[in-house]
Motif scaffolding. Structure first.
Motif, PDB file in Angstrom:
ATOM      1  N   HIS A 198       0.825  -1.212   0.000  1.00  0.00           N
ATOM      2  CA  HIS A 198       0.000   0.000   0.000  1.00  0.00           C
ATOM      3  C   HIS A 198       0.856   1.259   0.000  1.00  0.00           C
ATOM      4  O   HIS A 198       1.863   1.353   0.707  1.00  0.00           O
ATOM      5  CB  HIS A 198      -0.906   0.019   1.219  1.00  0.00           C
ATOM      6  N   ASN A 199       0.446   2.243  -0.809  1.00  0.00           N
ATOM      7  CA  ASN A 199       1.038   3.574  -0.785  1.00  0.00           C
ATOM      8  C   ASN A 199      -0.103   4.571  -0.945  1.00  0.00           C
ATOM      9  O   ASN A 199      -0.932   4.423  -1.846  1.00  0.00           O
ATOM     10  CB  ASN A 199       2.068   3.756  -1.910  1.00  0.00           C
ATOM     11  N   ALA A 200      -0.153   5.559  -0.088  1.00  0.00           N
ATOM     12  CA  ALA A 200      -1.301   6.472  -0.056  1.00  0.00           C
ATOM     13  C   ALA A 200      -1.437   7.305  -1.317  1.00  0.00           C
ATOM     14  O   ALA A 200      -2.483   7.927  -1.540  1.00  0.00           O
ATOM     15  CB  ALA A 200      -1.191   7.392   1.160  1.00  0.00           C
ATOM     16  N   THR A 201      -0.394   7.331  -2.169  1.00  0.00           N
ATOM     17  CA  THR A 201      -0.441   8.122  -3.394  1.00  0.00           C
ATOM     18  C   THR A 201      -0.387   7.261  -4.649  1.00  0.00           C
ATOM     19  O   THR A 201      -1.212   7.412  -5.546  1.00  0.00           O
ATOM     20  CB  THR A 201       0.733   9.127  -3.432  1.00  0.00           C
ATOM     21  N   SER A 202       0.566   6.344  -4.688  1.00  0.00           N
ATOM     22  CA  SER A 202       0.840   5.638  -5.939  1.00  0.00           C
ATOM     23  C   SER A 202       0.216   4.250  -6.049  1.00  0.00           C
ATOM     24  O   SER A 202       0.038   3.732  -7.147  1.00  0.00           O
ATOM     25  CB  SER A 202       2.350   5.525  -6.155  1.00  0.00           C
ATOM     26  N   LEU A 203      -0.109   3.631  -4.917  1.00  0.00           N
ATOM     27  CA  LEU A 203      -0.744   2.313  -4.959  1.00  0.00           C
ATOM     28  C   LEU A 203      -1.713   2.207  -3.778  1.00  0.00           C
ATOM     29  O   LEU A 203      -1.411   1.652  -2.725  1.00  0.00           O
ATOM     30  CB  LEU A 203       0.305   1.206  -4.907  1.00  0.00           C
ATOM     31  N   ILE A 204      -2.895   2.768  -3.981  1.00  0.00           N
ATOM     32  CA  ILE A 204      -3.894   2.859  -2.908  1.00  0.00           C
ATOM     33  C   ILE A 204      -4.669   1.551  -2.850  1.00  0.00           C
ATOM     34  O   ILE A 204      -5.343   1.174  -3.806  1.00  0.00           O
ATOM     35  CB  ILE A 204      -4.845   4.038  -3.165  1.00  0.00           C
ATOM     36  N   LEU A 205      -4.560   0.865  -1.701  1.00  0.00           N
ATOM     37  CA  LEU A 205      -5.195  -0.435  -1.537  1.00  0.00           C
ATOM     38  C   LEU A 205      -6.337  -0.371  -0.532  1.00  0.00           C
ATOM     39  O   LEU A 205      -6.348   0.493   0.344  1.00  0.00           O
ATOM     40  CB  LEU A 205      -4.157  -1.463  -1.067  1.00  0.00           C
ATOM     41  N   PRO A 206      -7.296  -1.289  -0.631  1.00  0.00           N
ATOM     42  CA  PRO A 206      -8.406  -1.325   0.322  1.00  0.00           C
ATOM     43  C   PRO A 206      -7.910  -1.444   1.759  1.00  0.00           C
ATOM     44  O   PRO A 206      -7.005  -2.238   2.052  1.00  0.00           O
ATOM     45  CB  PRO A 206      -9.176  -2.590  -0.093  1.00  0.00           C
ATOM     46  N   GLY A 207      -8.487  -0.648   2.652  1.00  0.00           N
ATOM     47  CA  GLY A 207      -8.099  -0.688   4.044  1.00  0.00           C
ATOM     48  C   GLY A 207      -6.782  -0.018   4.330  1.00  0.00           C
ATOM     49  O   GLY A 207      -6.298  -0.064   5.464  1.00  0.00           O
ATOM     50  N   ALA A 208      -6.185   0.622   3.315  1.00  0.00           N
ATOM     51  CA  ALA A 208      -4.886   1.285   3.471  1.00  0.00           C
ATOM     52  C   ALA A 208      -3.857   0.333   4.067  1.00  0.00           C
ATOM     53  O   ALA A 208      -3.025   0.706   4.888  1.00  0.00           O
ATOM     54  CB  ALA A 208      -5.021   2.527   4.337  1.00  0.00           C
ATOM     55  N   ALA A 209      -3.926  -0.937   3.640  1.00  0.00           N
ATOM     56  CA  ALA A 209      -3.023  -1.955   4.175  1.00  0.00           C
ATOM     57  C   ALA A 209      -2.520  -2.844   3.047  1.00  0.00           C
ATOM     58  O   ALA A 209      -3.158  -2.971   1.994  1.00  0.00           O
ATOM     59  CB  ALA A 209      -3.745  -2.808   5.217  1.00  0.00           C
ATOM     60  N   ASN A 210      -1.349  -3.429   3.262  1.00  0.00           N
ATOM     61  CA  ASN A 210      -0.796  -4.364   2.293  1.00  0.00           C
ATOM     62  C   ASN A 210      -1.738  -5.549   2.107  1.00  0.00           C
ATOM     63  O   ASN A 210      -2.492  -5.921   3.017  1.00  0.00           O
ATOM     64  CB  ASN A 210       0.569  -4.877   2.747  1.00  0.00           C
ATOM     65  N   ILE A 211      -1.679  -6.165   0.929  1.00  0.00           N
ATOM     66  CA  ILE A 211      -2.479  -7.350   0.637  1.00  0.00           C
ATOM     67  C   ILE A 211      -1.542  -8.483   0.236  1.00  0.00           C
ATOM     68  O   ILE A 211      -0.673  -8.296  -0.613  1.00  0.00           O
ATOM     69  CB  ILE A 211      -3.483  -7.089  -0.506  1.00  0.00           C
ATOM     70  N   THR A 212      -1.729  -9.640   0.851  1.00  0.00           N
ATOM     71  CA  THR A 212      -1.026 -10.842   0.422  1.00  0.00           C
ATOM     72  C   THR A 212      -1.952 -11.612  -0.500  1.00  0.00           C
ATOM     73  O   THR A 212      -3.032 -12.042  -0.092  1.00  0.00           O
ATOM     74  CB  THR A 212      -0.630 -11.721   1.621  1.00  0.00           C
TER      75      THR A 212
END
Length: 358
Positions: A198-212
């Protein structure tokens, strides 16, 4: 016969004679013109047996001598057996004695190398109009896309992929997705386990958390312009139901049962489910699971059954906390079942209670 009748008969005879003579004249004129047009067409059309590869740039070939080709004329060089494969360009030079023809090809259609060509004059290419787009309308058939395979890398460039359906292979951690115009979308299927960072600008993911990821997981990414992307949808192949967390969908909302193969150390995967059942085949330790902030509030249930031998002990990682810090005495009788039930309260703590002896 009166004088009037005689005059009318003479005029009718002359009119018929004039008509017959005019008809014969027009028939001959049309025949002459057809001959002229045929001769003119033959003068700027020729076959060639020069071996050429379809492509742009300078092309040299031999055609018939004494043709009317001239520098600057637009020509088409088409495969005689397949006119859908051709080149378009302009004559650079022509030697009427030897038939040597040089052409600067600007556009090529199709591919391959051929030695049977038809060369002929073509119309002058018009000006290129402004680029347009598709606006409205209804598709009357399926639009089928070929999936493109992209190997995972720190920058997995789905923006440059030659299609909107992308299969990502490998297990390398992904921190960026390349560049694409704003609004571009990619439907991505993962073939294995890797980490989306997750990156708040360039790779915004659900829950603002990394996904495995897991094999078969799918995601929908939308470009925000440049190298910035947002994951607007994520679906796990496991089928775990996901509730809303902010604008994200990340943790189970209803019980999802997972059958676990026994191992001396078991780490439950809270992204795959929240009810875990295992038959103990020996002393077993349930290690600390990976917990993200989005999982806080998630219910967890472990069902541990003794095998037919029994005597299998249970150990737990430090994340599992019991009331009054008192761990229950687990069953060791053959075929008995114990339950460990709790709730995630932080990224390092699960409050649990033990129900034993079923």
């Amino acid at each position: 016969m009166s004088t009037t009748d005689l005059l009318n008969a003479l005029l009718a005879k002359k009119g018929q004679d004039y008509f017959n003579e005019f008809s014969a004249f027009m028939t001959q004129l049309l025949a002459d013109n057809a001959g002229i047009l045929s001769t003119a067409g033959q003068a700027v059309t020729s076959a060639s047996t020069t071996s050429l590869a379809i492509g742009t740039g300078a092309k040299s070939l031999t055609v018939a001598a004494n043709k009317a080709f001239a520098a600057g004329q637009p020509v088409t060089i088409a495969v005689t057996a397949d006119v859908t494969k051709y080149m378009v360009g302009s004559v650079t030079s022509y030697d009427a004695t030897t038939g040597a023809l040089a052409v600067s090809v600007s556009d090529a259609f199709g591919s391959g190398t051929f030695a049977a060509w038809t060369v002929s004059l073509t119309g002058t290419r018009g000006l290129t109009g402004p680029a347009g787009g598709i606006s409205g309308g209804d598709a009357t058939g399926a639009i089928n896309e070929t999936a493109v395979t992209v190997a995972s890398a720190s920058t997995t460039d789905i923006g440059a992929a030659a299609g909107n359906a992308v299969r990502v292979t490998g297990t390398t951690t992904i921190t960026a997705l390349g560049t694409a115009q704003s609004g571009a979308r990619r439907h991505v299927t993962f073939s294995g386990a890797l980490t989306l960072t997750h990156n708040a600008t360039s790779l915004i993911l659900p829950g603002a958390a990394n996904i495995t990821t897991a094999a078969g997981d799918t995601a929908e990414f939308e470009s925000l312009g440049g190298s910035n992307w947002r994951c607007v949808a994520y679906s796990r192949a496991s089928g775990v139901a996901l509730p809303a967390v902010g604008n994200a969908l990340v943790v189970p909302v209803t019980g999802k049962y997972v059958s676990v193969n026994w191992n001396s150390t078991i780490t439950i995967d809270l992204t795959a489910g929240n009810v875990f059942a295992v038959t103990l085949g020996g002393a077993t330790t349930f290690a600390n699971p990976t917990i993200t902030s989005a999982m806080i509030g998630m219910e967890v249930h472990i069902i541990a059954k003794q095998d037919a031998t029994g005597g299998r002990t249970i150990g737990l990682g430090s994340y599992f906390k019991f009331p009054l810090s008192t761990t229950p005495t687990w069953s060791t009788t053959a075929s008995k079942t114990d339950h460990l039930v709790g709730i995630v309260v932080s990224t390092t703590e699960i409050h649990v209670t033990g129900i034993v002896g079923y």
